[in-house]
Design a protein around this motif. Structure first.
Motif, PDB file in Angstrom:
ATOM      1  N   SER A  24      10.551  15.504   4.353  1.00 33.19           N
ATOM      2  CA  SER A  24       9.700  14.310   4.292  1.00 33.19           C
ATOM      3  C   SER A  24       8.286  14.730   3.881  1.00 33.19           C
ATOM      4  O   SER A  24       7.928  15.912   3.936  1.00 33.19           O
ATOM      5  CB  SER A  24       9.697  13.602   5.642  1.00 33.19           C
ATOM      6  OG  SER A  24       9.211  14.465   6.650  1.00 33.19           O
ATOM      7  N   GLY A  59       8.238  14.296  11.220  1.00 31.22           N
ATOM      8  CA  GLY A  59       8.823  14.743   9.952  1.00 31.22           C
ATOM      9  C   GLY A  59      10.265  15.193  10.065  1.00 31.22           C
ATOM     10  O   GLY A  59      10.770  15.454  11.157  1.00 31.22           O
ATOM     11  N   THR A  60      10.915  15.282   8.897  1.00 30.54           N
ATOM     12  CA  THR A  60      12.305  15.713   8.837  1.00 30.54           C
ATOM     13  C   THR A  60      12.539  16.673   7.677  1.00 30.54           C
ATOM     14  O   THR A  60      11.782  16.677   6.691  1.00 30.54           O
ATOM     15  CB  THR A  60      13.271  14.522   8.648  1.00 30.54           C
ATOM     16  OG1 THR A  60      12.947  13.868   7.417  1.00 30.54           O
ATOM     17  CG2 THR A  60      13.198  13.541   9.801  1.00 30.54           C
ATOM     18  N   SER A 113      14.645  17.303  12.853  1.00 28.72           N
ATOM     19  CA  SER A 113      13.558  16.347  13.085  1.00 28.72           C
ATOM     20  C   SER A 113      12.577  16.887  14.105  1.00 28.72           C
ATOM     21  O   SER A 113      12.951  17.625  15.009  1.00 28.72           O
ATOM     22  CB  SER A 113      14.116  15.024  13.613  1.00 28.72           C
ATOM     23  OG  SER A 113      15.076  14.501  12.748  1.00 28.72           O
ATOM     24  N   THR A 128      16.078  17.467   5.511  1.00 27.52           N
ATOM     25  CA  THR A 128      17.475  17.068   5.366  1.00 27.52           C
ATOM     26  C   THR A 128      18.186  18.054   4.447  1.00 27.52           C
ATOM     27  O   THR A 128      17.855  18.169   3.266  1.00 27.52           O
ATOM     28  CB  THR A 128      17.581  15.641   4.799  1.00 27.52           C
ATOM     29  OG1 THR A 128      16.881  14.749   5.680  1.00 27.52           O
ATOM     30  CG2 THR A 128      19.034  15.210   4.670  1.00 27.52           C
ATOM     31  N   SER A 182       6.014  17.804   5.160  1.00 26.88           N
ATOM     32  CA  SER A 182       6.870  18.823   5.763  1.00 26.88           C
ATOM     33  C   SER A 182       7.423  19.710   4.659  1.00 26.88           C
ATOM     34  O   SER A 182       7.312  19.383   3.481  1.00 26.88           O
ATOM     35  CB  SER A 182       8.002  18.166   6.553  1.00 26.88           C
ATOM     36  OG  SER A 182       7.478  17.418   7.638  1.00 26.88           O
TER      37      SER A 182
END
Length: 137
Positions: A58, A81-82, A28, A84, A61
């Motif tokens: 996200s 933003g992330t 993150s 994962t 990103s």
């Protein structure tokens, strides 16, 4: 100063040998700026084999879509933003699995310390069975 964070979890505390273990690793960016070129790494413990991973970022990103083996991926994260990652591997060893993942800021970027590494521990158990049968007529 920027603030990049990382979490790693698998939702279990133990796992059986020869079973699959799945980790969710979330990188993150708490901002205040966007980041390009941060690196997410996860050198998998010896008790895990045949690892594959996927990544979903996200909106705005970016991260690589997939890979295999140890995780070593470059990510770009908007502020807020992330990325994962889902890492799946087969348990082949015994003892305690200690899995540590890290996010590293790109050169020239100052990042707030203390939340760039995360660890998840699991105890490997040996499968056992207690079978019985009764037949009557």
């Amino acid at each position: 100063t920027e603030d990049y964070t990382l979490t790693v979890a698998d939702s279990v505390t133990w796992v059986e040998q020869s079973h699959t273990l799945t980790y969710t690793i979330v990188a993150s960016n708490a901002g205040p700026s966007d980041i390009a070129g941060a690196t997410v790494t996860d050198v998998l413990p010896a008790q895990l084999s045949a690892a594959t991973w996927t990544c979903v970022a996200s909106a705005g990103s970016a991260c690589p879509a997939s890979g295999s083996g140890d995780l070593n991926a470059t990510v770009s994260l908007l502020s807020g933003g992330t990325a994962t990652f889902t890492v799946t591997a087969t348990v082949v060893g015994t003892g305690t699995i200690v899995n540590t993942a890290t996010i590293t800021a790109p050169v020239g970027t100052t990042d707030a310390p203390g939340n760039n590494t995360a660890t998840d521990n699991n105890t490997v158990i040996t499968p056992t069975a207690d079978l019985s049968i009764t037949k009557t007529d």
